[in-house]
Design an enzyme around this catalytic site. Structure first.
Site, PDB file in Angstrom:
ATOM      1  N   LYS A 192       0.837  -1.198   0.000  1.00 24.33           N
ATOM      2  CA  LYS A 192       0.000   0.000   0.000  1.00 24.33           C
ATOM      3  C   LYS A 192       0.875   1.253   0.000  1.00 24.33           C
ATOM      4  CE  LYS A 192      -1.840   2.348   3.417  1.00 24.33           C
ATOM      5  NZ  LYS A 192      -1.621   3.706   2.889  1.00 24.33           N
ATOM      6  N   GLY A 244       7.429   4.670   8.094  1.00 26.45           N
ATOM      7  CA  GLY A 244       6.561   5.814   8.357  1.00 26.45           C
ATOM      8  C   GLY A 244       6.822   6.374   9.726  1.00 26.45           C
ATOM      9  N   SER A 245       5.794   6.934  10.329  1.00 27.57           N
ATOM     10  CA  SER A 245       5.974   7.632  11.599  1.00 27.57           C
ATOM     11  C   SER A 245       6.158   6.648  12.750  1.00 27.57           C
ATOM     12  CB  SER A 245       4.784   8.530  11.868  1.00 27.57           C
ATOM     13  OG  SER A 245       3.614   7.761  11.995  1.00 27.57           O
ATOM     14  N   THR A 246       6.859   7.096  13.769  1.00 31.99           N
ATOM     15  CA  THR A 246       7.081   6.257  14.940  1.00 31.99           C
ATOM     16  C   THR A 246       5.748   5.937  15.628  1.00 31.99           C
ATOM     17  OG1 THR A 246       9.315   7.105  15.190  1.00 31.99           O
ATOM     18  CG2 THR A 246       8.334   6.118  17.143  1.00 31.99           C
ATOM     19  N   GLY A 249       4.221   3.161  13.780  1.00 30.01           N
ATOM     20  CA  GLY A 249       5.087   2.003  14.035  1.00 30.01           C
ATOM     21  C   GLY A 249       4.751   1.351  15.366  1.00 30.01           C
ATOM     22  N   GLU A 266      10.777   0.854   9.842  1.00 29.30           N
ATOM     23  CA  GLU A 266      11.750   1.916   9.570  1.00 29.30           C
ATOM     24  C   GLU A 266      11.025   3.211   9.895  1.00 29.30           C
ATOM     25  OE1 GLU A 266      13.369   4.797   8.312  1.00 29.30           O
ATOM     26  OE2 GLU A 266      13.348   4.124   6.226  1.00 29.30           O
ATOM     27  N   CYS A 300      13.579  10.699   6.337  1.00 32.73           N
ATOM     28  CA  CYS A 300      13.656  10.100   7.673  1.00 32.73           C
ATOM     29  C   CYS A 300      15.055  10.262   8.257  1.00 32.73           C
ATOM     30  CB  CYS A 300      13.245   8.646   7.627  1.00 32.73           C
ATOM     31  SG  CYS A 300      14.061   7.719   6.338  1.00 32.73           S
ATOM     32  N   GLU A 400      10.998  15.103  15.399  1.00 29.87           N
ATOM     33  CA  GLU A 400      11.179  15.069  13.948  1.00 29.87           C
ATOM     34  C   GLU A 400      10.245  16.096  13.309  1.00 29.87           C
ATOM     35  OE1 GLU A 400       9.767  11.485  11.809  1.00 29.87           O
ATOM     36  OE2 GLU A 400      11.708  11.508  10.810  1.00 29.87           O
TER      37      GLU A 400
HETATM   38  P1  NAI Z   1       2.121   7.748   8.729  1.00 29.99           P
HETATM   39  O1  NAI Z   1       3.042   6.950   9.544  1.00 29.99           O
HETATM   40  O2  NAI Z   1       0.734   7.968   9.219  1.00 29.99           O
HETATM   41  O3  NAI Z   1       1.975   7.098   7.285  1.00 29.99           O
HETATM   42  C1  NAI Z   1       2.836   6.134   6.736  1.00 29.99           C
HETATM   43  C2  NAI Z   1       2.013   5.019   6.102  1.00 29.99           C
HETATM   44  O4  NAI Z   1       1.287   4.322   7.095  1.00 29.99           O
HETATM   45  C3  NAI Z   1       0.965   5.513   5.110  1.00 29.99           C
HETATM   46  O5  NAI Z   1       0.901   4.592   4.050  1.00 29.99           O
HETATM   47  C4  NAI Z   1      -0.316   5.475   5.923  1.00 29.99           C
HETATM   48  O6  NAI Z   1      -1.474   5.307   5.122  1.00 29.99           O
HETATM   49  C5  NAI Z   1      -0.107   4.260   6.777  1.00 29.99           C
HETATM   50  N1  NAI Z   1      -0.857   4.227   8.022  1.00 29.99           N
HETATM   51  C6  NAI Z   1      -1.356   5.267   8.750  1.00 29.99           C
HETATM   52  N2  NAI Z   1      -1.969   4.815   9.850  1.00 29.99           N
HETATM   53  C7  NAI Z   1      -1.852   3.474   9.839  1.00 29.99           C
HETATM   54  C8  NAI Z   1      -2.265   2.438  10.726  1.00 29.99           C
HETATM   55  N3  NAI Z   1      -2.916   2.701  11.847  1.00 29.99           N
HETATM   56  N4  NAI Z   1      -1.968   1.159  10.411  1.00 29.99           N
HETATM   57  C9  NAI Z   1      -1.282   0.887   9.296  1.00 29.99           C
HETATM   58  N5  NAI Z   1      -0.878   1.804   8.422  1.00 29.99           N
HETATM   59  C10 NAI Z   1      -1.149   3.093   8.679  1.00 29.99           C
HETATM   60  O7  NAI Z   1       2.793   9.126   8.434  1.00 29.99           O
HETATM   61  P2  NAI Z   1       2.092  10.474   7.929  1.00 29.99           P
HETATM   62  O8  NAI Z   1       0.823  10.707   8.645  1.00 29.99           O
HETATM   63  O9  NAI Z   1       2.035  10.423   6.467  1.00 29.99           O
HETATM   64  O10 NAI Z   1       3.146  11.543   8.402  1.00 29.99           O
HETATM   65  C11 NAI Z   1       3.153  11.975   9.750  1.00 29.99           C
HETATM   66  C12 NAI Z   1       4.538  12.208  10.234  1.00 29.99           C
HETATM   67  O11 NAI Z   1       5.259  10.989  10.240  1.00 29.99           O
HETATM   68  C13 NAI Z   1       5.383  13.114   9.359  1.00 29.99           C
HETATM   69  O12 NAI Z   1       5.190  14.444   9.677  1.00 29.99           O
HETATM   70  C14 NAI Z   1       6.773  12.662   9.690  1.00 29.99           C
HETATM   71  O13 NAI Z   1       7.214  13.296  10.856  1.00 29.99           O
HETATM   72  C15 NAI Z   1       6.616  11.198   9.944  1.00 29.99           C
HETATM   73  N6  NAI Z   1       6.972  10.386   8.772  1.00 29.99           N
HETATM   74  C16 NAI Z   1       8.155   9.743   8.792  1.00 29.99           C
HETATM   75  C17 NAI Z   1       8.546   9.005   7.707  1.00 29.99           C
HETATM   76  C18 NAI Z   1       9.828   8.315   7.700  1.00 29.99           C
HETATM   77  O14 NAI Z   1      10.236   7.824   6.674  1.00 29.99           O
HETATM   78  N7  NAI Z   1      10.519   8.213   8.806  1.00 29.99           N
HETATM   79  C19 NAI Z   1       7.736   8.910   6.503  1.00 29.99           C
HETATM   80  C20 NAI Z   1       6.473   9.579   6.599  1.00 29.99           C
HETATM   81  C21 NAI Z   1       6.135  10.300   7.696  1.00 29.99           C
END
Ligand code: NAI
Ligand code: MG
Length: 803
Positions: A192, A244-246, A249, A266, A300, A400
């Site tokens: 996804k 994605g976000s901690t 995670g 990650e 990240c 972050e």
């Molecule tokens: P997010 O962690 O919500 O999204 C990442 C992925 O997880 C997306 O595909 C999202 O649809 C999915 N997701 C969201 N909630 C989920 C759940 N409960 N179960 C399974 N999958 C889920 O990150 P978001 O909201 O896009 O960004 C928020 C903050 O996270 C950013 O401001 C940034 O600080 C951080 N972030 C860090 C990343 C990294 O590579 N370390 C990448 C993206 C965001």
């Protein structure tokens, strides 16, 4: 006018890349994108669609399907159906598919780059020169591992159906990091993309179909967190890979706790960018540009904390401001633009809020003179921003921001630099700038981060593993180390058991059964064993003891001793002792560590009879079997000692002019809750390798047979084991496991026990994202290779060469 004056007055003209190929592709689909399941395009069962927009213009690009749990189920089913034949497909054939995908990506590189730029907002220069070439490289590289799997990983096989959830900051690149190793190793995939950036994943799906990838091997479903949640919860998924976000995670760690699902995470970072007095400052300034303004800082591993040695701090900041004045923010399709659009309004708001907070908390905010222009543009733009006078504990130094915002701090000595660098819950990456290679490499070993770049930054390649320490998550992507996220050991019969000689598990079990329980050998109850904490025997804090019984004889059991009932306080003391000893033990030379373990083996051997008697008394093993277990334990100690200075790293063959050192480092403090079978051998098979790799340990012996561990105190005391490196706390396993898994100073927890106990440990460990390694309380011990891998984490250190 002189030419020199003319150059000064020259302004950049627009140099836009045409959006047309991407817009045409969208138009071909009537702006509506379905779900890719089993190589077919399906409407979402909930009939819900959402928009993907171009963040540089705010305009809608297309409608994307919101997959429901029914759709997730269909995708998992397709992947499951495809799994048996895909995993059995010869490596060479799988390699050909990966190769074909790589070729297709290269052939359509421009379309991919433009599509990525309009959907995400990142500059075309980056998608064209970095994202898309790295995507192709990832498939080529893993085509190689598909080819070599049989030969290089003969004891391993694919895991099964893999669910992969990726973020929006490197949409196609993250897809390739996930899909390439998974399908190379024979897994099938449901992936996804993030809801802001689905388009390149859908174009990728078309490529999978066009190269004839068998239906169901790769399924791409779109949707938001609800879809992600349904993927995580699906019972027929064998592995989840998330970037994605901690926060998310953590949710996933908890949701998968105690299930069979393998997990890699990650997560975020707050990576230090360390500049020393003797650094080449002009290069370091270009490094900063790359570290924090690459991809608008939505990276990240962004070097978001600038740590500068005091003597050059003013000079560095001055140079940096001058450079920031010259950065260009604007249309991401413009080839001369450095900084494109922020991915979405919500992300822009978060950046604005954190910048305001930074200023409110007292740091000095600086932006280039033209910064106000950003707000005037349509779309989401934010200027490069520099904070100085940042307090190390302030929000902008810890959280972050995920935007083009740099927080600068100063330090005086290298020691202080390391302390500042490690003053973070995260540990994804670090960048070290110094012309003194001795200093740089010394610091590289001390910074807690999965990747360290020396005099460089944001270097990536498929051949080098990438992933975090601490709360930046676990698992590696890329390199040989990354493959282990997508494979599992073949069933035991096909590989050698860890006990190489003397006692095989069957043999020991039979001898236990036929032992006739020779309790006549049992000595009378003598004393209550204490705890072993910080190199000293310590009374249990609660002053309570637990009875220890021998094997059942009919209905009765023979009381054979007592051990202390450890409580939270005992665990706290033990963890404190381990934490205090960990750094010193990790720094001890491998030769020294080996010496200590050989000495342990020698002292244990001198007491073979005593330990054998104890095994018999606890388990009912025959004298022969018990002796065999002691011998096997001694052999395991030798094996652990042998590995201490032979568990080498690697040098990865990345294409950059670079030596990339993949170095296994100890986890730090490891808690081990021991299995019940083979009370002595298990200690040698689990604790000794962890110790040999440089970890400090808190050991909770099997509650059923704890006396083999408590008898060890005297052996430990006479074997030069540094105080605090091995601590032993007896008591109720699940109670102590709870305290240990919640403890922030434990880096990894190994737990042998029933499934609910495993689940509890994994759930509680989400708080500081500690590693977990769970196993059953009885049965075969884990394979030594796996134990060594769990005892270490790989750090990749990039050292450039060339003038
Ligand atoms: P997010 O962690 O919500 O999204 C990442 C992925 O997880 C997306 O595909 C999202 O649809 C999915 N997701 C969201 N909630 C989920 C759940 N409960 N179960 C399974 N999958 C889920 O990150 P978001 O909201 O896009 O960004 C928020 C903050 O996270 C950013 O401001 C940034 O600080 C951080 N972030 C860090 C990343 C990294 O590579 N370390 C990448 C993206 C965001
Ligand atoms: Mg978008």
């Amino acid at each position: 006018m002189k030419v020199a004056e003319l150059t000064k007055s020259l302004v950049y003209g627009a140099a836009p890349e045409a959006a047309k190929p991407a817009l045409d592709w969208i138009a071909e689909h009537n702006g509506r994108f379905q779900l890719f399941i089993n190589n077919e395009w399906k409407n979402p069962s909930g009939k819900e669609w959402f928009d993907s927009t171009n963040p540089a213009t705010g305009r809608k690009l297309g409608s994307i399907a919101q997959a429901t749990s029914t759709d997730v189920n269909a995708a998992v089913k397709a992947a499951r159906k495809a799994y048996p034949s895909w995993s059995a497909t010869p490596g060479h054939i799988r390699a050909r598919y990966l190769y074909a995908i790589a070729r297709q990506i290269q052939k359509h590189a421009r379309l991919f780059a433009v599509l990525e730029t309009i959907d995400n907002g990142k500059p075309i220069r980056e998608t064209r020169d970095i994202d898309i070439p790295l995507v192709a490289r990832h498939f080529y590289y893993h085509a190689g591992w598909a080819q070599l799997m049989d030969k290089e990983l003969p004891d391993h096989q694919a895991i099964g159906v893999v669910a992969q959830i990726i973020p929006w900051n490197f949409p196609l690149l993250m897809l390739s990091w996930k899909i390439a190793p998974a399908i190379a190793m024979g897994n099938t995939v449901v992936l996804k993309p993030a809801e802001f950036t689905s388009l390149t994943a859908l174009l990728f799906a078309e490529i999978c179909a066009s190269v004839g990838l068998p239906p169901g091997v790769v399924n791409i479903i779109t949707g938001d967190g609800r879809t992600g949640g349904a993927m995580v919860d699906h019972p027929d998924v064998d592995k989840i890979a998330f970037t994605g976000s901690t926060d998310v995670g953590r949710i996933i760690r908890k949701a998968t706790a105690g299930t069979h699902k393998k997990l890699s995470l990650e997560l975020g970072g707050k990576s230090p960018f360390m500049v020393f007095d003797d650094a080449d400052l002009d290069s370091a300034v270009e490094g900063v540009v790359d570290a924090i303004w690459f991809n608008q800082g939505q990276v990240c591993c962004a070097g978001s904390r600038l740590l500068v040695q005091e003597g050059v701090a003013d000079k560095m900041v001055k140079k940096l401001r001058a450079r920031m004045e010259k950065l260009r923010v604007g249309d991401p399709l413009d080839k001369a633009v450095d900084i494109g659009a922020i991915v979405a309004p919500v992300q822009l708001k978060q950046i604005q809020a954190l910048v305001k907070l930074g200023a409110d908390e007292g740091a000095t905010m600086w932006q280039p003179s033209w910064a106000a222009e950003c707000a005037k543009r349509e779309g989401c733009f934010y200027p490069p921003t520099l904070f100085t006078n940042v307090a190390p504990a302030s929000t902008i130094a810890q959280v972050e921001i995920f935007g083009p915002v740099l927080a600068a701090m100063t330090f005086r000595t290298p020691e202080e630099a390391v302390k500042l660098a490690n003053n973070s819950r995260y540990g994804l990456a670090a960048s070290i700038w110094s012309e003194d290679i001795n200093l740089a490499l010394d610091l590289a070993t001390q910074v807690k981060a999965g990747t360290v770049w020396i005099n460089s930054t944001n270097q990536f390649d498929a051949a080098s593993g990438f992933g975090g320490y601490r709360e930046s998550g676990f698992g590696r992507e890329g390199g040989r180390e990354g493959l282990f996220e997508y494979i599992k050991r073949k069933p035991a019969k096909e590989v050698k058991a860890p006990v190489s000689k003397g006692v095989s598990s069957q043999k020991a079990a039979t001898s236990r059964a036929s032992a006739g329980v020779s309790l006549s050998m049992a000595p009378a109850i003598d004393r209550t064993a204490k705890m072993f904490i910080g190199g000293k025997q310590a009374r249990p804090d609660g002053g309570l003891s637990i009875n220890v019984y021998g094997p059942a004889v009919g209905k009765s059991r023979n009381l054979i001793g007592e051990v202390g009932a450890g409580n939270r306080k005992d665990i706290r003391n033990a963890v404190e002792a381990a934490r205090a000893a960990a750094a010193g033990w990790a720094k001890a030379t491998a030769h020294n560590r080996a010496q200590v373990i050989y000495f342990l083996a020698e002292n244990l051997a001198a007491r073979t009879d005593e330990f054998a008697r104890r095994i018999t008394q606890q388990t009912g093993f025959s004298a022969n079997a018990a002796h065999a277990e002691v011998d096997a334990a001694i052999e395991q100690l030798f094996t652990a000692a042998a590995w201490a200075d032979k568990y080498d790293g690697r040098i990865h063959g990345v294409p950059q002019r670079n030596v990339t050192l993949a170095v296994p480092e100890p986890m730090g403090t490891v808690a081990i809750l021991m299995p019940d079978d083979y009370p002595l051998l298990a200690l040698a098979a689990l604790a000794a390798p962890a110790f040999a790799m440089g970890n400090a340990l808190v050991i909770v012996p099997s509650p059923a047979h704890p006396l083999s561990a408590t008898d060890l105190y005297q052996v430990l005391e006479t074997s030069d084991v540094p105080h605090g490196t091995i601590n032993i706390v007896t008591g109720n396993r699940d109670e102590l496991a709870k305290t240990l898994s919640e403890h922030d100073d434990i880096d990894s927890i190994w737990y042998a026990g029933p499934t609910p106990g495993q689940a509890a440990v994994q759930k509680a460990s989400a708080a500081n994202m500690k590693r977990t390694f769970v196993m059953d309380a009885s049965g075969a011990l884990p394979n030594l290779d796996d134990v060594l891998r769990e005892a270490t984490q790989v750090k990749n250190i990039w050292v450039p060469y060339g003038a």
